[in-house]
Each structure stands twice: as structure tokens, then as C-alpha cells.
Motif scaffolding. Structure first.
Motif, short mmCIF file in Angstrom:
data_model
loop_
_atom_site.label_atom_id
_atom_site.label_comp_id
_atom_site.label_asym_id
_atom_site.label_seq_id
_atom_site.Cartn_x
_atom_site.Cartn_y
_atom_site.Cartn_z
N GLY A 8 0.98 -1.27 -0.02
CA GLY A 8 -0.12 -0.12 -0.55
C GLY A 8 0.86 1.46 0.04
N THR A 10 1.12 4.89 0.27
CA THR A 10 -0.28 6.07 0.65
C THR A 10 1.19 7.18 1.24
N VAL A 115 -3.01 4.11 -3.63
CA VAL A 115 -3.81 4.67 -2.37
C VAL A 115 -4.13 6.29 -1.59
N LEU A 118 -5.39 5.47 1.95
CA LEU A 118 -5.53 4.28 2.30
C LEU A 118 -5.41 4.63 4.39
N TRP A 125 -8.47 -0.97 3.69
CA TRP A 125 -7.16 -1.38 3.05
C TRP A 125 -5.75 -1.86 3.76
N ARG A 126 -5.97 -2.08 5.16
CA ARG A 126 -4.71 -2.86 5.66
C ARG A 126 -4.24 -3.59 5.47
N VAL A 129 -3.18 -5.33 1.87
CA VAL A 129 -1.88 -5.66 1.72
C VAL A 129 -1.00 -5.84 2.60
N VAL A 132 2.96 -1.47 3.91
CA VAL A 132 2.75 0.23 3.48
C VAL A 132 3.70 0.74 3.23
#
Length: 209
Positions: A8, A10, A115, A118, A125-126, A129, A132
Motif C-alpha cells: 500500500g 500512500t 491509495v 489508505l 485497506w490495511r 496489503v 505500507v
């Protein structure tokens, strides 16, 4: 078949997240841009438009048959419940398309979900993925970059920044971060190369840079 690692990506507005996404794509990552998906859903003929018109009224559709972004932006900034209603329309459709694109990715290359919000989305979302990556910078840098590229007044940029997660919240959610304050493009690329070589993106050693 082993699933590709899912990252992810962000960062706040003006952080340089889109630049990082392009650099990762150049390194072989499959980058899935959720903002681009959202835009496609709200262009003329987009799958989200009928429900948007039904919930918010036909005046939210412009003369070209697409979402009137300026009008919608003004509405959601002023009315939190309108933002939630719009997200309830867009998020399921975005989720379906992001997963469709992820399923077509080469498992030898990482999948990067770009994202912007995110952290604000919390567990939604966490849990999708493996790691991050946060692109971080000072609020002053965000302000200067956004004003330079968009011409927005300072107050409008500040309003967007305040509606996003704080730097502390993003950094707390990060498995790794890149501080993009005052970095030249080659220095930013070097930061990503270091993460790539360390295996953050799950690329087999033989395939690393």
C-alpha cells in the motif's frame, strides 16, 4: 503459485506519492492507481454515475455527462455526510476494479496499490496489503507544491491537508517511509532502490536491481 507481495503506497497531498508510484512502475512493479480508477468511474458513461445522480441530483452531472468535480468537491468539503454517501458508492466499485487488476499481475513483481487515503480508510485497506509505504514531507512542503502545481489559494490547500490523516498518523501506519523533503529526483530514486534491494517489495534476490 506464490502471490506477489502487495504494497500500500500512500502520502498526503503534495508529498510526491505519484512520483514514487511512477518510479516503482519503472522498476517493474504493477501499480494500481485508485484515483485513476475513481476518475474512470465518474467520467461520462462511468459505472458510478447513475447512482451519484440518483443520490445527489442530476445537477452533479456536467454538460459532458461526467461528474461535476468542482461542485461535488464543494459539497463534500462542507458536508461530512455527503462525503460518506459518495464513498459508499465509489469504494465498492473501486475495490472490485483494484482486485481485478491485481489478479492479472505477474506474481514475480510486486503489486503497489496507490491509495491517497489508505490510512483514513483504516482496516479496509490495511488488511488487503502486506506492507505500507508512506511518502512523507512537511506540511509547508505540501502547501508549496500544491499551490505551485494547481494555483489553489492557500486556504483551499490547507483545508485539504486538514481533512487528511496527520503526518504522525501516516507514519504510525507505515512499515517504511520515504521523507521527500528537499530531495532531488535521483536522491528519491536512491531511497526507493535501497528499499528494493533490502527486499521490502518482496522481489527475489536474483531479480533485484
Amino acid at each position: 503459485m506464490t502471490r506477489a507481495r502487495r504494497i500500500g503506497l500512500t502520502g498526503g497531498i503534495g508529498s510526491g506519492k505519484s512520483t514514487v508510484a511512477r518510479m516503482l512502475a519503472q522498476r517493474g512493479a504493477c501499480v494500481i492507481d485508485t484515483d485513476a480508477i475513481a476518475r474512470a468511474l465518474t467520467l461520462a458513461g462511468g459505472a458510478a454515475l447513475p447512482e451519484i445522480a440518483a443520490r445527489f441530483g442530476p445537477e452533479m452531472i456536467d454538460s459532458q455527462g461526467a461528474l461535476d468535480r468542482a461542485r461535488m468537491r464543494a459539497l463534500v468539503f462542507g458536508q461530512p455526510d455527503a462525503k460518506l454517501k459518495l464513498e459508499a458508492i465509489l469504494h465498492p466499485l473501486i475495490g472490485l476494479e483494484t482486485e481485478r487488476q491485481a489478479q492479472t499481475a505477474d506474481p514475480a513483481h510486486p503489486v503497489v496499490f496507490d491509495v491517497p487515503l489508505l490510512v483514513e480508510a483504516g482496516a479496509r485497506w490495511r488488511r488487503q496489503v502486506d506492507r505500507v509505504l508512506v511518502v512523507d514531507c512537511s506540511e509547508a512542503t505540501q502547501q508549496a507544491r500544491v499551490q505551485a502545481r494547481s494555483g489553489w489559494p492557500r486556504a483551499q490547500v490547507q483545508q485539504v491537508i486538514q481533512q487528511q490523516a496527520s503526518r504522525a498518523e501516516r507514519r504510525a501506519a507505515a512499515d517504511a517511509s520515504v521523507v521527500n523533503d528537499g530531495l532531488a529526483l535521483d536522491e528519491l530514486a536512491g531511497e526507493l532502490d535501497a528499499l528494493w534491494m533490502l527486499g521490502f517489495f518482496g522481489v527475489p534476490a536474483a531479480a533485484r536491481l
